[in-house]
Design an enzyme around this catalytic site. Structure first.
Site, PDB file in Angstrom:
ATOM      1  N   LYS A 122      -8.308   1.445  -8.091  1.00 20.02           N
ATOM      2  CA  LYS A 122      -8.631   2.780  -7.548  1.00 20.02           C
ATOM      3  C   LYS A 122      -9.034   3.713  -8.683  1.00 20.02           C
ATOM      4  CE  LYS A 122      -6.655   6.332  -4.433  1.00 20.02           C
ATOM      5  NZ  LYS A 122      -5.467   6.777  -3.693  1.00 20.02           N
ATOM      6  N   SER A 171      -6.298   8.245   1.241  1.00 20.67           N
ATOM      7  CA  SER A 171      -7.327   8.396   0.231  1.00 20.67           C
ATOM      8  C   SER A 171      -7.814   7.076  -0.366  1.00 20.67           C
ATOM      9  CB  SER A 171      -6.798   9.283  -0.902  1.00 20.67           C
ATOM     10  OG  SER A 171      -5.756   8.640  -1.594  1.00 20.67           O
ATOM     11  N   SER A 186      -1.590   7.426   1.769  1.00 12.55           N
ATOM     12  CA  SER A 186      -2.909   7.026   1.259  1.00 12.55           C
ATOM     13  C   SER A 186      -3.073   5.533   1.003  1.00 12.55           C
ATOM     14  CB  SER A 186      -3.231   7.788  -0.031  1.00 12.55           C
ATOM     15  OG  SER A 186      -3.640   9.091   0.270  1.00 12.55           O
TER      16      SER A 186
END
Lengths: 494, 510
Positions: A78, A158, A182
């Site tokens: 990420k 997210s 998330s």
């Protein structure tokens, strides 16, 4: 071998150890898949050179018989994780061009264990969002589609890029972070597994901070077994993070017996929200039945302060974010606005931050600044902290009464169309309704895909465990996964 | 040990046009913790390094970087608290103080607003010890709290006409903010308080006290009140008895602090006597114009949005650790001074002078013990050694005369081997050339002549050569001193003056 990229981590590990394939082949399969999946917008910085070099050294290690579980496994990282010498910009314009001089503890641990980095994954800007639509790179897209529709769906957020990439077999697993859901919400939206461990399990060092008291890293994988393997590689005590727990890391994979006989599973009545879609209610009931059939005792429980969790979360998280994001001021790194004649330091701050932060980040910075300001502090921030303590107490009470894990839906709905909620922040925030309590209480939570909705979109259930008992939680999740037998994959359209 | 038998110092009053006014002063002293590395990073704290060379990633506020508390700084804060007889809080916590400034890379300072590590303590501030003549007085100033916090960096505005530069070397260095109660009653007391605090911190080794390099800086809160009002405040602890205070920020000179308090008090008196009221605000002192200027008013005051730093767990320390630190504390100034007075029979003044710095006290004690005479040792250390060092602009650490050498000189005096005058010559020789005092005396024939035969001969010679003087002296015995002087001159100062006196008197009496 074709389709190496569709392997699970466990399969790939066994194949590598057996000499049936190499990390170089696995890595190339993933890099080719990434190449062909531009439409998904999952990867935002590809690092093929890093990947091939890491794969080569992983193959050398395996040849020498030194093959930790993650050795040679291609992963996506990420964009919130700082990766040394590789762009790391939290999907924000304000970190344009930022290449850290350091490696986050979590990614560094994965690489030390031989994992291969394919590239950086899309996400909501500073991890603020539930649909991946606040990203400066543009949104990632869910590889799943509803029925025959070709409408683009959100992969959730997210960690939307991570979810999309794993679901589309672009990588074998991915790192995510979870501040209010998330990891778990995008995992549920894309039919994969995502676990947020107990707060303090994974080091936050080198992960761009959103809300420090809530942020936790965790793995997003195709199976519960993979989650166990990858989590073990990510967590552990780190002296560089004062909130990191000095606890031994158990062998999570060894805990996966599937035997949950006698375990007590709590079903919290407060999660049965008004207007809950019938298929979510059914999914929950089915999951409950699966666990009962596997020998668990099902118990109705109450977590009375649940309804205050979302408002408390949307006070505490922005408050911390408003302070954490103060460092993005254009002085030392990242984006700096070009200034007009006569502009001073205040103009530099204002213009830089106005240009560098997107609308959602600005909204949260302003909310956070407001709730911490003199005169409002007690009414908002302090009250939210008290609510947080009560929510934690709700869980403590239930666990003290013998409950081993709590089963809830992971999300209030299946993945929705991109653009549908983007203008209504409150509706967007409601996505986190089942997940934020876990962050507020610092507990481990895992999302497991257990079914499809009527349009063929994946749905997930969430299991919440006792603090530090990820091993037990993973085993319960493994039993649920086994019983659900979820094997569906998105039809490739990209 | 603490001797509280002092009288209180006289409260400073300033005459206004209508009334006499009293001053009420509270101070916030920022003392840089003596530590090799910063409060939350491993970067060096060395002063004067090349700009931006002592900066860790966390100091620069890089993304994802986290603070980790430096345990030694905590120990130093605890040691300071114990040295100020303060309550040590076993649980304290760090808060973020949020504001934007280029030399504050994180956008917040990590401080301790809600739960400081040290609670209430006290400092005995002696006044009038600056001279041997004044009777000493003293005031007990209460400490409200001490907390740990990060220092900011340095903005440099004068290197370029259009740009400012930032040096982050100081960013994140540990400070102790030592907050007093408003117990200080005049500019001199404020300076004395700061001086005493500095002395204690230097004894403890928790702050080098170097004000020029900014290791100690003070914010001074000043208000005025009519006589009698302060006593009401002390009885009730109700601040409404006191005037509105103004805070004068960031001063690092004792002289400027005194001047700033005086001029600020006069400003407030003028306002109040003209029927106005003092606005609570932050002010800066301008030493060139000798005035204070408004920096920001209460309305313009920053909203720092303090909240608990989520990157740091509450700071928990063990009582046993505190006890171990307490057991390792050095003898502190008050105790040392009291001991010097009782063990060596020193005056308050001499004891104060000799305990000002640990190194002075250690030196003195070594001399006193070796010489077996505290008073004489005190005289020689204060008057001869300190005086001579001052002439060279040197400190005790640079002294070319060791305690053993000085004790050797004193021993020669006590044994009547040399006179006081010769001793001073001897001291100068030892100071400039070194050597063993007894050997020098022997080698250079400086030994005092006590042989009465030799002295009698010299007296006889002078009496024989000066019949007129003899006649005068026989009429006025006070003139005998002239003969003594002549004898001393003739013997090169080596004759024992007592013996000379005796013989001259006898011979003149015929």
């Amino acid at each position: 071998m074709s389709d190496l990229n569709t392997m699970t981590i466990a399969q790939a590990r066994d194949a590598l150890r057996a000499g049936e394939t190499t990390s170089a082949e696995l890595t190339d399969a993933c890099l080719n898949a990434i190449e062909a999946a531009g439409e998904l917008g999952a990867f935002v910085h590809n690092t093929p050179d890093v990947a091939r070099a890491q794969a080569a050294s992983a193959d050398a290690r395996i040849a020498q018989g030194d093959a930790p579980s993650l050795c040679g496994i291609p992963l996506g990282i990420k964009d919130l994780f700082c990766t040394k010498g590789v762009p790391s910009q939290a999907a924000s314009r304000i970190l344009e061009g930022f290449k850290p001089e350091y490696e986050s503890t979590v990614s560094g641990q994965l690489f030390d264990r031989g994992a291969v980095m394919l590239g950086k994954l899309n996400m909501d800007e500073f991890a603020m969002g539930s649909s991946n639509e606040t990203s400066v790179y543009g949104n990632a897209v869910n590889p799943w589609r509803a029925g025959n529709s070709d409408a683009a769906l959100t992969p959730g957020g997210s960690s939307g890029g991570s979810a999309s990439a794993v679901a589309a077999d672009l990588c074998l697993g991915a790192t995510g972070t979870d501040t209010g859901g998330s990891i778990r919400q995008p995992a549920a939206f894309t039919g994969i597994v995502g676990i947020k461990p107990t707060y303090g399990r994974c080091s936050r060092w080198g992960v761009v901070a959103f809300a420090s008291s809530l942020d936790q890293a965790g793995p997003m994988t195709k199976t519960v077994r993979d989650a166990a393997i990858m989590l073990e590689g990510m967590c552990g005590h780190d002296a560089k993070d004062s909130t990191s727990a000095d606890l031994a890391v158990p062998d999570f994979e060894a805990a996966l017996t599937g035997d949950i006989r006698g375990k007590v599973i709590g079903i919290p009545k407060e999660y049965r929200m008004d207007g809950m879609p019938a298929e979510i209610a059914k999914l929950w009931e089915d999951g409950t039945a699966m666990l009962r059939d596997a020998g668990a005792e099902i118990r109705d429980i109450s977590l009375p302060h649940t309804k205050y969790a979302l408002p408390a979360y949307y006070v505490i998280a922005p408050a911390e974010a408003s302070s954490n994001l103060a460092r993005y001021d254009g002085v030392r790194f990242g984006h700096r606005a070009s200034l007009a004649q006569g502009d001073g330091i205040t103009e530099m701050y204002e213009k830089t931050r106005a240009e560098g932060f997107g609308a959602e980040v600005q909204r949260r910075v302003m909310v956070g600044t407001y709730v911490l300001s003199a005169g409002f502090y007690d009414a908002y921030y302090n009250r939210a902290r008290r609510v947080r303590a009560l929510i934690k107490q709700d869980f403590d009470t239930v666990f003290a009464a013998g409950v081993d894990a709590i089963l809830t839906p992971a999300t209030p709905s299946a993945a929705f169309e991109l653009g549908r909620k983007v203008d209504d922040p409150v509706e967007m925030y409601l996505n986190d309704v089942f997940t934020v309590t876990v962050n507020l209480a610092g507990l481990p939570g895992i999302s497991v895909p257990t079914g499809l909705d009527e349009k063929g979109l994946p749905l997930g259930l969430q299991l919440i465990g006792r603090p530090w008992e990820e091993a037990d939680l993973l085993n319960t999740a493994y039993a649920l996964e086994t019983a659900a037998g979820f094997v569906a994959k998105p039809q490739k359209w990209w | 040990m603490l001797d509280l038998s002092y009288d209180l110092p006289k409260v400073k009053t300033i005459a206004g046009a209508k009334h006499d006014w009293e001053l009420v002063i509270g101070m916030e002293v920022h003392a840089q913790v003596s530590s090799n590395s910063k409060l939350f990073s491993g970067a060096s704290t060395l002063f004067g390094a090349e700009a931006n060379s002592n900066v860790a990633f966390v100091d620069a506020g890089m993304p994802g970087m986290l603070p980790v508390i430096n345990e030694f700084c905590v120990e130093q804060a605890v040691r300071t608290g114990l040295g100020l007889k303060a309550q040590i809080n076993l649980t304290s916590a760090f808060d973020r103080k949020n504001y934007f400034y280029p030399d504050l890379p994180q956008g917040y300072q990590i401080s301790q607003l809600y739960h400081p590590i040290v609670g209430e303590g006290e400092v005995l501030v002696e006044m009038g010890a600056g001279s041997a003549k004044e009777a000493p007085t003293a005031r007990l100033v209460r400490i409200e709290r001490i907390h740990l916090e990060q220092d900011a960096g340095k903005s440099i505005h004068d290197m370029d006409p259009a740009m400012s530069f930032v040096d982050l070397n100081r960013t994140g260095v540990a400070l102790m903010e030592i907050v007093s109660r408003p117990d200080i009653r005049g500019p001199e007391e404020a300076a004395a308080y700061l001086g005493k605090l500095r002395q204690i911190l230097r004894y403890l080794g928790t702050c080098d006290g170097n004000m020029q390099s900014g290791s100690m800086r003070a914010d001074v809160n000043v208000s005025i009140c009519l006589p009698g009002a302060y006593e009401k405040y002390q009885e009730t602890q109700d601040f409404s008895h006191l005037g509105t205070r103004c805070e004068i920020k960031n001063m690092n000179s004792m002289r400027f602090i005194q001047a700033a308090i005086e001029v600020e008090a006069r400003r407030q008196i003028a306002i109040v006597e003209a029927g106005g009221s003092v606005e609570q605000e932050t002010r800066l002192y301008d030493p060139d114009k000798n005035e204070t200027r408004s920096m920001r008013s209460k309305e313009e005051a920053h909203d720092y949005r303090y909240f608990p730093d989520p990157d740091l767990l509450p700071l928990e320390i063990e009582q046993s650790w505190v006890d171990a630190i307490e057991a390792s504390l050095p003898e502190l100034p008050d105790a040392k001074k009291a001991r010097f007075m009782s063990d060596f029979g020193l005056s308050d003044y001499d004891a104060s002078v000799l305990t000002a710095e640990t190194a002075d006290a250690v030196y003195f004690e070594a001399v006193a013990e070796a010489a077996g005479d505290g008073k004489l040792a005190a005289n020689w250390v204060i008057n001869e050694l300190f005086g001579r060092l001052k002439k060279d602009d040197a400190g005790i650490a640079d002294s070319p005369v060791s305690p053993a050498q000085l004790a050797g000189i004193i021993a020669l005096i006590k044994a009547d081997e040399i006179s006081g005058k010769i001793a001073k010559d001897l001291f100068e020789i030892v100071y400039t050339e070194g050597g063993d005092p007894a050997e020098i005396v022997a080698a250079r024939g400086m030994k005092q002549v006590t042989d009465t035969g030799a002295i009698e001969q010299a007296v006889d010679d002078i009496i024989a050569a000066n019949p007129a003087q003899v006649e005068k002296a026989q009429q006025n015995p006070k003139l005998a001193g002239w003969f003594v002087g002549q004898v001393m001159k003739a013997t090169g100062g080596k004759a024992n003056p007592a013996v000379v006196n005796q013989i001259v008197a006898k011979k003149l009496a015929g």
